[in-house]
Design a protein around this motif. Structure first.
Motif, PDB file in Angstrom:
ATOM      1  N   PRO A  70      -5.166  41.775  37.118  1.00  0.00           N
ATOM      2  CA  PRO A  70      -6.538  42.006  37.621  1.00  0.00           C
ATOM      3  C   PRO A  70      -7.315  40.705  37.819  1.00  0.00           C
ATOM      4  O   PRO A  70      -8.015  40.539  38.815  1.00  0.00           O
ATOM      5  CB  PRO A  70      -7.166  42.880  36.531  1.00  0.00           C
ATOM      6  CG  PRO A  70      -6.030  43.470  35.781  1.00  0.00           C
ATOM      7  CD  PRO A  70      -4.941  42.452  35.825  1.00  0.00           C
ATOM      8  N   ILE A  71      -7.184  39.783  36.854  1.00  0.00           N
ATOM      9  CA  ILE A  71      -7.937  38.529  36.955  1.00  0.00           C
ATOM     10  C   ILE A  71      -7.444  37.696  38.131  1.00  0.00           C
ATOM     11  O   ILE A  71      -8.238  37.179  38.933  1.00  0.00           O
ATOM     12  CB  ILE A  71      -7.846  37.737  35.637  1.00  0.00           C
ATOM     13  CG1 ILE A  71      -8.605  38.475  34.534  1.00  0.00           C
ATOM     14  CG2 ILE A  71      -8.382  36.323  35.812  1.00  0.00           C
ATOM     15  CD1 ILE A  71      -8.546  37.810  33.178  1.00  0.00           C
ATOM     16  N   VAL A  72      -6.127  37.551  38.252  1.00  0.00           N
ATOM     17  CA  VAL A  72      -5.578  36.789  39.368  1.00  0.00           C
ATOM     18  C   VAL A  72      -5.914  37.471  40.685  1.00  0.00           C
ATOM     19  O   VAL A  72      -6.184  36.805  41.693  1.00  0.00           O
ATOM     20  CB  VAL A  72      -4.049  36.626  39.217  1.00  0.00           C
ATOM     21  CG1 VAL A  72      -3.429  36.054  40.482  1.00  0.00           C
ATOM     22  CG2 VAL A  72      -3.742  35.720  38.037  1.00  0.00           C
ATOM     23  N   GLY A  73      -5.915  38.814  40.686  1.00  0.00           N
ATOM     24  CA  GLY A  73      -6.290  39.530  41.899  1.00  0.00           C
ATOM     25  C   GLY A  73      -7.700  39.175  42.345  1.00  0.00           C
ATOM     26  O   GLY A  73      -7.931  38.885  43.524  1.00  0.00           O
ATOM     27  N   VAL A  74      -8.647  39.188  41.408  1.00  0.00           N
ATOM     28  CA  VAL A  74     -10.036  38.867  41.748  1.00  0.00           C
ATOM     29  C   VAL A  74     -10.176  37.399  42.143  1.00  0.00           C
ATOM     30  O   VAL A  74     -10.837  37.057  43.132  1.00  0.00           O
ATOM     31  CB  VAL A  74     -10.962  39.187  40.562  1.00  0.00           C
ATOM     32  CG1 VAL A  74     -12.382  38.694  40.836  1.00  0.00           C
ATOM     33  CG2 VAL A  74     -10.985  40.683  40.296  1.00  0.00           C
ATOM     34  N   VAL A  75      -9.541  36.491  41.367  1.00  0.00           N
ATOM     35  CA  VAL A  75      -9.655  35.061  41.667  1.00  0.00           C
ATOM     36  C   VAL A  75      -9.034  34.739  43.023  1.00  0.00           C
ATOM     37  O   VAL A  75      -9.611  33.993  43.822  1.00  0.00           O
ATOM     38  CB  VAL A  75      -8.981  34.228  40.553  1.00  0.00           C
ATOM     39  CG1 VAL A  75      -8.942  32.751  40.942  1.00  0.00           C
ATOM     40  CG2 VAL A  75      -9.734  34.397  39.240  1.00  0.00           C
ATOM     41  N   SER A  76      -7.860  35.313  43.299  1.00  0.00           N
ATOM     42  CA  SER A  76      -7.223  35.037  44.586  1.00  0.00           C
ATOM     43  C   SER A  76      -7.983  35.680  45.737  1.00  0.00           C
ATOM     44  O   SER A  76      -7.973  35.163  46.862  1.00  0.00           O
ATOM     45  CB  SER A  76      -5.767  35.508  44.578  1.00  0.00           C
ATOM     46  OG  SER A  76      -5.674  36.916  44.416  1.00  0.00           O
ATOM     47  N   ASP A  77      -8.663  36.807  45.487  1.00  0.00           N
ATOM     48  CA  ASP A  77      -9.517  37.397  46.520  1.00  0.00           C
ATOM     49  C   ASP A  77     -10.563  36.393  47.007  1.00  0.00           C
ATOM     50  O   ASP A  77     -10.968  36.418  48.173  1.00  0.00           O
ATOM     51  CB  ASP A  77     -10.239  38.639  45.981  1.00  0.00           C
ATOM     52  CG  ASP A  77      -9.342  39.874  45.980  1.00  0.00           C
ATOM     53  OD1 ASP A  77      -8.330  39.867  46.687  1.00  0.00           O
ATOM     54  OD2 ASP A  77      -9.681  40.825  45.258  1.00  0.00           O
ATOM     55  N   GLY A  78     -11.014  35.529  46.106  1.00  0.00           N
ATOM     56  CA  GLY A  78     -12.049  34.563  46.458  1.00  0.00           C
ATOM     57  C   GLY A  78     -11.540  33.163  46.700  1.00  0.00           C
ATOM     58  O   GLY A  78     -12.334  32.224  46.805  1.00  0.00           O
ATOM     59  N   CYS A  79     -10.217  32.981  46.792  1.00  0.00           N
ATOM     60  CA  CYS A  79      -9.644  31.649  46.985  1.00  0.00           C
ATOM     61  C   CYS A  79      -9.874  31.179  48.421  1.00  0.00           C
ATOM     62  O   CYS A  79      -9.544  31.879  49.381  1.00  0.00           O
ATOM     63  CB  CYS A  79      -8.148  31.676  46.676  1.00  0.00           C
ATOM     64  SG  CYS A  79      -7.312  30.098  46.945  1.00  0.00           S
ATOM     65  N   THR A  80     -10.394  29.984  48.584  1.00  0.00           N
ATOM     66  CA  THR A  80     -10.696  29.436  49.911  1.00  0.00           C
ATOM     67  C   THR A  80      -9.737  28.317  50.297  1.00  0.00           C
ATOM     68  O   THR A  80     -10.053  27.497  51.160  1.00  0.00           O
ATOM     69  CB  THR A  80     -12.141  28.922  49.954  1.00  0.00           C
ATOM     70  OG1 THR A  80     -12.331  27.947  48.905  1.00  0.00           O
ATOM     71  CG2 THR A  80     -13.135  30.048  49.775  1.00  0.00           C
ATOM     72  N   SER A  81      -8.564  28.287  49.710  1.00  0.00           N
ATOM     73  CA  SER A  81      -7.575  27.264  50.054  1.00  0.00           C
ATOM     74  C   SER A  81      -7.186  27.353  51.525  1.00  0.00           C
ATOM     75  O   SER A  81      -7.120  28.451  52.101  1.00  0.00           O
ATOM     76  CB  SER A  81      -6.325  27.430  49.186  1.00  0.00           C
ATOM     77  OG  SER A  81      -5.254  26.650  49.676  1.00  0.00           O
TER      78      SER A  81
END
Length: 549
Positions: A70-81
């Protein structure tokens, strides 16, 4: 409102090639999971852990999934790489997994370099092995979470079932490959270079497979690039991320909630099967079929692993066939115009039975009942052949269990988007991108404006659009991992009551009174039986989901 630029694309001139490349990372993931589940339980038992304590070690799996996905899902949802939202996590995660696997394989050598021989060294060896397993599980959940979201992000609704079916196929390929090499005596074939035991060589294969397959998928897929989530808000901190996950979990749309509950009851049954079935088949062989010289083998770990893997090779072959054939025989959860077209060679046969084809809801329900029926018989398996037959029979239910939840979730996540037609602007192949156009690069949109996905709910913090596939798949994984805690607790109690001592089949220092007893109960078979009862609940939950169509 989230802003994206670029076009998701996949290398390849045909849809089959593109789907295979998109889902290829699942092969390495499954090879790694398969080797861990096949060998780590007997490996820990060989180090001297009791079965009840070993069952506690496997809290690592559900705990890592509960926290990381869940945490990686949320963080990657907002990743701007500039490389996309999912691929950076996939690549870095696979490197960490490989390093931790090598630590696990060479635990004894690492500890012996720093600790003198004795009981303390044994304790340190067990501790490092357990820590390595935890690290592997936490890191591999990062890779798995992003691989699932990458499929949902890249494909439109009409292709969600096809993408999930291909992911299931790649999982079955990974299963088959991992278990086939597990049946081979790799030390005899390749010698003692790069590892002097079967376990070490399999660890090397798992590490290389994961890094290679993730690398291929990352090379083949181009993602849209997230420009910004909300220009007026700062980036989410840890507390806000956790609050967002919690709020979304308790406010799930009804159909997504139903999918999650079906997954919950299903995994109480699948958890003991996936983690203990190899050991169970090997122990059944040692109890009832093995000649005396095999029971006195110095490499019981390798013997049980190879013998158990033989049954899982058949299981994987059945899963492999099911993963390729079942999608041709089952209707899509979307309308008929989205149903996968079979190859021309079998199109005529499929057409004749087209009106009788079940939908995926019914097929998944039947899969639950098939698995339950097989595992209810586990305590009565008193021969290697019978145990192998039961394991192999579960191949078809597993093909459905690997395919159906992801399909349903992918469809629902994309349905919640209010801008579904924007997918038409993003071809699946680079050949549809014109480098000479005003965009200049596949990561630039054809229009001069960035893509906007409007949120479908009034609460922006838990917006339900295709842009949040990481969040929703993370929540699905919560419902996959929570039952594993239940399964671990059940296993610990069963092992403590029925087999409280060290493993009579594996432990080098097992007391004489702990040696094999043909008439004694096999604790693993009891755990499988309890899981089968739970899977009946999964069938009931799936029926409720079907009724919500």
């Amino acid at each position: 409102m989230a802003s994206f630029v670029g076009q998701p694309s996949i290398k390849g001139s045909t849809e089959t090639t593109r789907m295979a490349l998109l889902t290829f990372a699942a092969v390495g993931l499954q090879v790694t999971w398969g080797i861990e589940m096949t060998y780590c339980t007997p490996y820990l038992l060989q180090l001297g852990l009791t079965k009840s304590r070993t069952s506690l070690v496997w809290i690592a799996g559900p705990l890592s999934g509960l926290i990381m996905q869940p945490i990686v899902g949320v963080v990657s949802d907002g990743c701007t790489s500039t490389y996309g939202r999912r691929r950076p996590f996939m690549v870095l995660g696979s490197i960490v997994v490989a390093a931790c696997l090598l630590t696990l394989g060479w635990t004894k050598e690492i500890v012996s370099a720093f600790v003198a021989e004795g009981e303390f060294r044994k304790t340190c060896t067990v501790t490092l092995a357990v820590l390595a397993i935890y690290a592997v599980d936490f890191a591999i959940n990062v890779v798995q979470s992003c691989c699932r979201s990458l499929i949902v992000d890249t494909l439109p609704i009409p292709k969600q079932q096809t993408g999930s079916a291909w992911a299931s196929r790649m999982v079955s390929v990974g299963h088959l490959f991992g278990y086939v090499i597990g049946t081979m005596d790799l030390v005899q074939i390749f010698g003692t270079s790069f590892g002097d035991t079967q376990f070490k060589k399999l660890i090397l294969i798992a590490a290389f497979s994961l890094m290679f397959t993730v690398g291929v998928t990352s090379w083949a897929v181009t993602e849209r690039v997230l420009v910004s989530e909300k220009d007026e808000e700062p980036r989410d901190g840890p507390i806000k991320i956790i609050r967002k996950i919690f709020k979304a979990t308790i406010q799930l749309p009804p159909r997504i909630q139903a999918i999650c509950w079906a997954q919950f009851w299903s995994w109480i049954g699948w958890f003991p099967f996936l983690f203990y079935s190899t050991t169970w088949v090997g122990e059944t062989y040692f109890r009832y079929d093995a000649p005396q010289h095999v029971k006195q083998s110095k490499d019981a770990l390798g013997d049980i692993g190879r013998i158990g893997s033989m049954s899982l090779v058949i299981f994987s072959f059945v899963t492999f066939l099911g993963a390729f054939i079942l999608p041709l025989l089952i209707r899509s959860p979307e309308s008929e115009r989205f149903t996968h077209r079979p190859p021309a060679a079998i199109a005529e046969v499929v057409t004749k039975f087209n009106k009788y084809k079940p939908d995926l809801y019914t097929a998944w329900l039947c899969g639950h009942l098939m698995f339950s029926g097989a595992m209810i018989l586990a305590p009565f398996a008193h021969s290697f052949n019978f145990a192998t037959t039961l394991v192999a029979f579960c191949g078809l239910p597993w093909a459905l269990a690997s395919w159906a939840p992801s399909t349903f979730m992918g469809v629902e996540v994309n349905r919640l988007s209010s801008t579904t037609p924007t997918y038409e602007r993003f071809p699946l192949s680079r050949r549809n991108s014109n480098p000479s156009s005003s965009s200049g690069t596949p990561l630039t949109p054809r229009s001069p404006f960035p893509l906007h996905l409007e949120n479908g709910l009034s609460d922006d913090n838990i917006a339900s659009t295709g842009e949040l596939s990481g969040l929703y798949f993370g929540i699905l994984n919560i419902y996959t991992t929570l039952p594993q805690f239940v399964g671990t607790f059940i296993s610990m109690i069963v092992f403590s009551i029925l087999e409280p001592g060290k493993s009579p089949e594996l432990a080098d220092d097992a007391a004489p009174k702990e040696r094999l007893d043909r008439d004694g109960p096999n604790a693993i078979s009891v755990c499988l039986f309890i899981g089968a009862i739970s899977t009946v609940g999964a069938a009931w939950a799936t029926k409720k989901l079907r009724d919500m169509q």
